[in-house]
Design a protein around this motif. Sequence first.
Motif, PDB file in Angstrom:
ATOM      1  N   ASP A 119       0.838  -1.204   0.000  1.00  0.00           N
ATOM      2  CA  ASP A 119       0.000   0.000   0.000  1.00  0.00           C
ATOM      3  C   ASP A 119       0.869   1.249   0.000  1.00  0.00           C
ATOM      4  OD1 ASP A 119      -2.566  -1.357   0.379  1.00  0.00           O
ATOM      5  OD2 ASP A 119      -1.747  -1.890   2.357  1.00  0.00           O
ATOM      6  N   SER A 141      -2.824   1.273  -6.691  1.00  0.00           N
ATOM      7  CA  SER A 141      -3.377   1.951  -5.512  1.00  0.00           C
ATOM      8  C   SER A 141      -2.291   2.415  -4.533  1.00  0.00           C
ATOM      9  CB  SER A 141      -4.315   0.987  -4.782  1.00  0.00           C
ATOM     10  OG  SER A 141      -3.597  -0.199  -4.450  1.00  0.00           O
ATOM     11  N   THR A 175       0.986   4.249  -2.656  1.00  0.00           N
ATOM     12  CA  THR A 175       1.556   5.594  -2.473  1.00  0.00           C
ATOM     13  C   THR A 175       3.069   5.454  -2.347  1.00  0.00           C
ATOM     14  OG1 THR A 175      -0.409   6.380  -1.299  1.00  0.00           O
ATOM     15  CG2 THR A 175       1.629   7.605  -0.925  1.00  0.00           C
ATOM     16  N   LEU A 224       0.809   7.165  -9.755  1.00  0.00           N
ATOM     17  CA  LEU A 224       0.680   6.810  -8.331  1.00  0.00           C
ATOM     18  C   LEU A 224       0.633   8.074  -7.482  1.00  0.00           C
ATOM     19  CD1 LEU A 224       3.400   3.996  -8.160  1.00  0.00           C
ATOM     20  CD2 LEU A 224       0.933   3.722  -8.526  1.00  0.00           C
ATOM     21  N   ARG A 225       0.010   7.972  -6.298  1.00  0.00           N
ATOM     22  CA  ARG A 225       0.128   9.053  -5.320  1.00  0.00           C
ATOM     23  C   ARG A 225       1.591   9.119  -4.887  1.00  0.00           C
ATOM     24  NH1 ARG A 225      -5.146   7.538  -3.335  1.00  0.00           N
ATOM     25  NH2 ARG A 225      -4.122   5.628  -2.708  1.00  0.00           N
TER      26      ARG A 225
END
Length: 285
Positions: free
Chosen positions: A191, A216, A218, A240-241
């Motif tokens: 994650d 998804s 970060t 991506l974040r």
Amino acid sequence: MTRRVGLIGKPLRRRHSQVMHDAAFDAAGIDARYVLLELDPDEVEASVAAARGEEWLGLGVTAPYKRMIAGLCDEIAPEAAAIGAVNNVARTTEGRLVGFNTDALGFRAGVEFAMERTLTDASVVVAGAGGAAHAVVFACLDAGASRVTIGNRTLESAAALAARFADVGPGAVSAVTLDDPVFGAALRTADLAVNATTVGMVDQGMTIDVAGLPASATVFDLVYVPPETALLRAARERGLRAANGSEMLIAQAAAAFERWTGLAGMADVMRAAVAPLLADPNVRA
Ligand code: NAP
């Protein structure tokens, strides 16, 4: 009397902390200054002892003295004792020095803002096993991450870091080298992927292969000079974040300022004050 907070380290090339704290002192109307104390190892003990005097509010501490100063304080806050490093010292009204650590809470504030979720149940991959990685791994496990995989160039320091925090929180922690296939496998279900090495600031290159991360995930790079590392650029190109270490820097500074002065809520003042330095391409690491 103008009170003082002194930053102890060597070398002290960056002025980010001084700019943030002086702006906060001014905004709060507190007669105090943040001064830089670039000290050799044999000068540290006397300077820490002098900070028991009443003109001092406390100390900031940076590399290479975060461990050494932990041994010179009268008391160590529990989080700093767990992490094994002190990045700030507060002088009590009785002149006692209390060492504390705001890197872990600063990291947590910065990364949860970047992730748009909490660290609870998160699967985390951390590159690095130095001083900053200690705060990062502690913060993730303490916040309830389900798994933390540490990858480091030198296996021994990663293994020591994993062993140190094996009993913190409910999650599992393990250590491998950066080129171990286990590190790549952990990235595929992560994650959050964190760069807590100096790569991107000192050496060029990347510690994390963003191609392996889920959409998804970060990516959080503790480096904030330069503001965008090759890792962050690659993460953003993948959609991506991604965030650098500037919010961590600001959050840990605001927490330290609160300990020294009793005043919370100075992060916005600090963010505005340090923005020109953070954006300046000529500021070097
Ligand atoms: P440190 O204690 O010196 O640790 C350095 C780490 O980088 C070690 O894990 C080291 O691996 C690794 N490393 C160095 N060169 C490498 C290379 N060429 N390839 C792979 N790994 C390499 O440094 P630190 O104090 O933890 O700081 C790490 C970074 O975090 C710095 O960029 C610092 O500016 C940043 N930081 C940011 C904040 C913030 O508020 N945003 C706070 C603290 C630190 P080995 O063990 O193999 O040597």
